[in-house]
Design a protein around this motif. Structure first.
Motif, short mmCIF file in Angstrom:
data_model
loop_
_atom_site.label_atom_id
_atom_site.label_comp_id
_atom_site.label_asym_id
_atom_site.label_seq_id
_atom_site.Cartn_x
_atom_site.Cartn_y
_atom_site.Cartn_z
N LYS A 2 0.85 -1.43 0.02
CA LYS A 2 0.00 -0.14 -0.07
C LYS A 2 1.02 1.22 -0.06
O LYS A 2 2.01 1.30 0.67
CB LYS A 2 -0.99 0.06 1.41
N ILE A 3 0.55 2.28 -0.83
CA ILE A 3 1.20 3.42 -0.69
C ILE A 3 0.18 4.56 -0.52
O ILE A 3 -0.77 4.71 -1.01
CB ILE A 3 1.73 3.78 -2.23
N PHE A 4 0.73 5.45 0.47
CA PHE A 4 -0.17 6.32 0.87
C PHE A 4 0.71 7.84 0.77
O PHE A 4 1.91 7.91 0.72
CB PHE A 4 -0.21 6.43 2.28
N GLU A 5 -0.23 8.78 0.31
CA GLU A 5 0.22 10.22 -0.08
C GLU A 5 0.51 10.92 1.24
O GLU A 5 -0.46 10.75 2.36
CB GLU A 5 -0.33 10.90 -0.86
N TYR A 6 1.52 11.54 1.40
CA TYR A 6 1.63 12.47 2.65
C TYR A 6 0.82 13.44 2.63
O TYR A 6 0.78 14.32 1.38
CB TYR A 6 3.16 12.86 2.65
N ASN A 38 0.00 16.01 22.66
CA ASN A 38 0.15 17.47 22.95
C ASN A 38 -1.08 18.20 22.92
O ASN A 38 -1.18 19.57 22.37
CB ASN A 38 1.10 18.04 22.04
N GLY A 39 -2.30 17.51 23.11
CA GLY A 39 -3.46 18.30 23.03
C GLY A 39 -4.24 18.61 21.94
O GLY A 39 -5.00 19.55 21.48
N ARG A 40 -3.77 17.72 20.78
CA ARG A 40 -4.45 17.77 19.39
C ARG A 40 -4.40 16.65 18.88
O ARG A 40 -3.66 15.56 19.07
CB ARG A 40 -3.81 18.82 18.78
N PHE A 41 -5.36 16.50 17.79
CA PHE A 41 -5.43 15.35 17.01
C PHE A 41 -4.91 16.06 15.48
O PHE A 41 -5.11 17.10 15.26
CB PHE A 41 -6.90 14.77 16.69
N ILE A 42 -4.42 14.94 14.85
CA ILE A 42 -3.84 15.41 13.35
C ILE A 42 -4.62 14.31 12.29
O ILE A 42 -3.89 13.43 12.08
CB ILE A 42 -2.49 15.40 13.07
N PRO A 43 -5.90 14.47 11.99
CA PRO A 43 -6.53 13.45 11.27
C PRO A 43 -6.16 13.52 9.85
O PRO A 43 -6.27 14.82 9.04
CB PRO A 43 -8.03 13.82 11.20
N PRO A 44 -5.93 12.55 9.14
CA PRO A 44 -5.39 12.43 7.70
C PRO A 44 -6.56 12.36 6.45
O PRO A 44 -6.40 12.39 5.46
CB PRO A 44 -4.46 11.23 7.47
N TYR A 45 -7.72 11.85 7.26
CA TYR A 45 -8.88 11.66 6.13
C TYR A 45 -10.03 12.84 6.35
O TYR A 45 -10.42 13.10 7.43
CB TYR A 45 -9.52 10.32 6.51
N SER A 46 -10.37 13.28 5.32
CA SER A 46 -11.40 14.49 5.45
C SER A 46 -12.85 13.53 5.40
O SER A 46 -12.86 12.58 5.02
CB SER A 46 -11.41 15.18 3.98
N THR A 47 -13.64 14.47 5.86
CA THR A 47 -15.07 13.85 5.96
C THR A 47 -15.96 14.55 5.04
O THR A 47 -17.12 14.16 4.75
CB THR A 47 -15.73 13.84 7.37
N LEU A 48 -15.59 15.69 4.34
CA LEU A 48 -16.02 16.33 3.27
C LEU A 48 -15.28 16.53 2.09
O LEU A 48 -14.11 16.81 2.43
CB LEU A 48 -16.66 17.81 3.88
N ASP A 53 -10.69 7.90 -3.81
CA ASP A 53 -11.36 6.51 -3.91
C ASP A 53 -11.48 5.75 -2.12
O ASP A 53 -12.59 5.28 -1.92
CB ASP A 53 -10.53 5.20 -4.54
N VAL A 54 -10.66 6.42 -1.59
CA VAL A 54 -10.67 6.02 -0.19
C VAL A 54 -11.51 7.15 0.62
O VAL A 54 -10.98 8.15 0.67
CB VAL A 54 -9.48 5.65 0.71
N MET A 55 -12.55 6.70 1.24
CA MET A 55 -13.44 7.81 1.89
C MET A 55 -13.79 7.42 3.48
O MET A 55 -13.86 6.16 3.46
CB MET A 55 -14.53 8.28 1.14
N THR A 56 -14.14 8.39 4.04
CA THR A 56 -14.92 7.97 5.34
C THR A 56 -16.30 7.93 5.18
O THR A 56 -16.91 8.24 4.14
CB THR A 56 -14.64 9.20 6.39
N ALA A 57 -16.70 7.08 6.27
CA ALA A 57 -18.33 6.69 6.23
C ALA A 57 -18.88 7.44 7.41
O ALA A 57 -19.40 7.01 8.27
CB ALA A 57 -18.56 5.14 6.32
N GLY A 58 -18.75 8.86 7.47
CA GLY A 58 -19.22 9.78 8.28
C GLY A 58 -18.16 10.74 9.14
O GLY A 58 -17.24 10.59 8.47
N ASN A 59 -18.57 11.24 10.04
CA ASN A 59 -17.47 12.12 10.81
C ASN A 59 -16.76 11.24 11.86
O ASN A 59 -16.98 10.20 12.20
CB ASN A 59 -18.48 13.17 11.53
#
Length: 80
Positions: A2-6, A38-48, A53-59
């Protein structure tokens, strides 16, 4: 293989853990989970506005709570 884009990832203040269901282009589902650092999240997937082709199924959801968080594609790319 699997190859992921930064991506910079969106920045969400908070403590604990967030999770979201991700669906691959072949229909495979998995739960992406992240602990805050450090008091934060850095999520790599957008919900909007996700054009991929790879997407979230909700928030994103705060684990153990009812709060949901929406993340735009622009926030993920720009690190906002």
């Amino acid at each position: 293989m699997k190859i992921f884009e930064y991506v910079k990832g969106a920045v969400i203040p908070g403590e604990g853990a967030i999770e979201v269901t991700v669906v691959t282009k072949t229909g495979r589902e998995f739960v992406y989970r992240q602990e805050s650092e450090n008091g934060r999240f850095i999520p790599p997937y957008s919900t909007l506005d996700n054009p991929y082709d790879v997407m979230t199924a909700g928030n994103y959801r705060i684990v153990g709570g009812g709060e949901e968080i929406t993340v735009t594609e622009e926030a993920v790319i720009r690190g906002e």
